[in-house]
Design a protein around this motif. Structure first.
Motif, short mmCIF file in Angstrom:
data_model
loop_
_atom_site.label_atom_id
_atom_site.label_comp_id
_atom_site.label_asym_id
_atom_site.label_seq_id
_atom_site.Cartn_x
_atom_site.Cartn_y
_atom_site.Cartn_z
N SER A 92 1.94 -10.92 5.07
CA SER A 92 2.86 -9.78 4.99
C SER A 92 3.76 -9.87 3.76
CB SER A 92 3.71 -9.68 6.25
OG SER A 92 4.49 -10.86 6.41
N LYS A 93 4.14 -11.08 3.37
CA LYS A 93 4.99 -11.24 2.18
C LYS A 93 4.21 -10.93 0.90
CE LYS A 93 8.07 -14.55 4.30
NZ LYS A 93 8.58 -15.92 4.31
N ALA A 94 2.93 -11.30 0.88
CA ALA A 94 2.09 -10.98 -0.28
C ALA A 94 1.88 -9.47 -0.37
CB ALA A 94 0.74 -11.69 -0.17
N ALA A 95 1.67 -8.83 0.78
CA ALA A 95 1.48 -7.38 0.80
C ALA A 95 2.74 -6.67 0.31
CB ALA A 95 1.14 -6.91 2.21
N ALA A 96 3.89 -7.12 0.76
CA ALA A 96 5.15 -6.52 0.33
C ALA A 96 5.37 -6.71 -1.17
CB ALA A 96 6.31 -7.12 1.11
N MET A 97 5.02 -7.88 -1.67
CA MET A 97 5.18 -8.18 -3.10
C MET A 97 4.29 -7.27 -3.95
SD MET A 97 4.92 -11.92 -4.79
CE MET A 97 3.55 -12.05 -5.90
N LEU A 98 3.03 -7.10 -3.54
CA LEU A 98 2.11 -6.26 -4.30
C LEU A 98 2.51 -4.79 -4.23
CD1 LEU A 98 -1.26 -7.98 -3.33
CD2 LEU A 98 -0.28 -7.86 -5.62
N GLU A 99 2.88 -4.31 -3.05
CA GLU A 99 3.28 -2.91 -2.91
C GLU A 99 4.53 -2.62 -3.72
OE1 GLU A 99 3.45 -2.44 1.32
OE2 GLU A 99 1.35 -1.80 1.42
N GLU A 100 5.45 -3.56 -3.77
CA GLU A 100 6.67 -3.39 -4.56
C GLU A 100 6.36 -3.30 -6.05
OE1 GLU A 100 10.36 -6.26 -5.51
OE2 GLU A 100 10.06 -5.84 -3.36
N ALA A 101 5.30 -4.00 -6.47
CA ALA A 101 4.89 -3.97 -7.88
C ALA A 101 4.01 -2.76 -8.20
CB ALA A 101 4.15 -5.26 -8.23
N GLY A 102 3.72 -1.91 -7.20
CA GLY A 102 2.97 -0.69 -7.47
C GLY A 102 1.48 -0.76 -7.17
N TRP A 103 1.04 -1.79 -6.49
CA TRP A 103 -0.37 -1.92 -6.13
C TRP A 103 -0.65 -1.11 -4.88
CZ3 TRP A 103 -4.14 -5.49 -8.15
CH2 TRP A 103 -3.71 -6.21 -9.28
N LYS A 104 -1.86 -0.56 -4.80
CA LYS A 104 -2.31 0.11 -3.58
C LYS A 104 -3.28 -0.83 -2.89
CE LYS A 104 -4.06 4.21 -1.55
NZ LYS A 104 -4.41 5.60 -1.66
N LEU A 105 -3.02 -1.15 -1.62
CA LEU A 105 -3.83 -2.10 -0.87
C LEU A 105 -4.81 -1.34 0.02
CD1 LEU A 105 -0.91 -4.45 0.17
CD2 LEU A 105 -2.38 -4.63 -1.83
N ILE A 106 -6.09 -1.64 -0.13
CA ILE A 106 -7.13 -0.96 0.63
C ILE A 106 -8.00 -2.00 1.33
CG2 ILE A 106 -9.09 0.62 0.49
CD1 ILE A 106 -7.86 1.65 -2.16
N PRO A 107 -7.96 -2.04 2.68
CA PRO A 107 -8.82 -3.01 3.37
C PRO A 107 -10.27 -2.55 3.37
CG PRO A 107 -7.55 -1.72 4.93
CD PRO A 107 -7.09 -1.30 3.57
N ILE A 108 -11.18 -3.51 3.30
CA ILE A 108 -12.61 -3.23 3.36
C ILE A 108 -13.06 -3.49 4.79
CG2 ILE A 108 -14.91 -3.88 2.53
CD1 ILE A 108 -13.54 -4.95 0.00
N GLU A 109 -13.57 -2.48 5.44
CA GLU A 109 -14.06 -2.65 6.81
C GLU A 109 -15.52 -3.04 6.77
OE1 GLU A 109 -12.37 0.42 6.21
OE2 GLU A 109 -10.48 -0.37 6.98
N GLY A 110 -15.85 -4.09 7.50
CA GLY A 110 -17.25 -4.50 7.60
C GLY A 110 -17.61 -5.38 6.52
#
Length: 110
Positions: A92-110
């Protein structure tokens, strides 16, 4: 690469030009897929694809941000949009850090 393009297009991200970029060219030994492209509105984008079993931590997130900086340096242009496609648990801390820097996080299903 076809599955990556299809996943991005399902999220509304369309690229006119999309090509693989070798991590070795960025002096990296990370085992990730790096792609760069030009979106339909003429902005450069960078896509990092991570497939692994262990959790993505803050240290790795900062390494992905460093890869972005190196890619901009190598291209001599600003890469405005950054995407992380991941098939691993994300701290969750890595996700928050990336989103704060402007990254869009997209999970790959399957």
């Amino acid at each position: 690469m076809k599955t990556i393009v299809e996943l991005l297009s399902s999220k509304g991200i369309l690229c006119r030009r999309f090509e693989k970029f070798e991590p070795k060219k960025l002096e990296s030994r990370k085992r990730v897929g790096i792609y760069r492209g030009v979106e339909t509105d003429d902005y450069y984008c960078m896509v990092i694809v991570v497939r692994k079993k262990s959790r993505i931590l803050r240290k790795e997130a900062s390494e992905y941000m460093e890869l972005h900086r190196r890619l901009e340096e190598k291209m001599g242009a600003k890469v405005k949009r950054r995407y992380l496609l991941y098939d691993a648990p994300l701290c969750s801390k890595a996700a928050a850090m990336l989103e704060e820097a402007g990254w869009k996080l997209i999970p790959i299903e399957g």
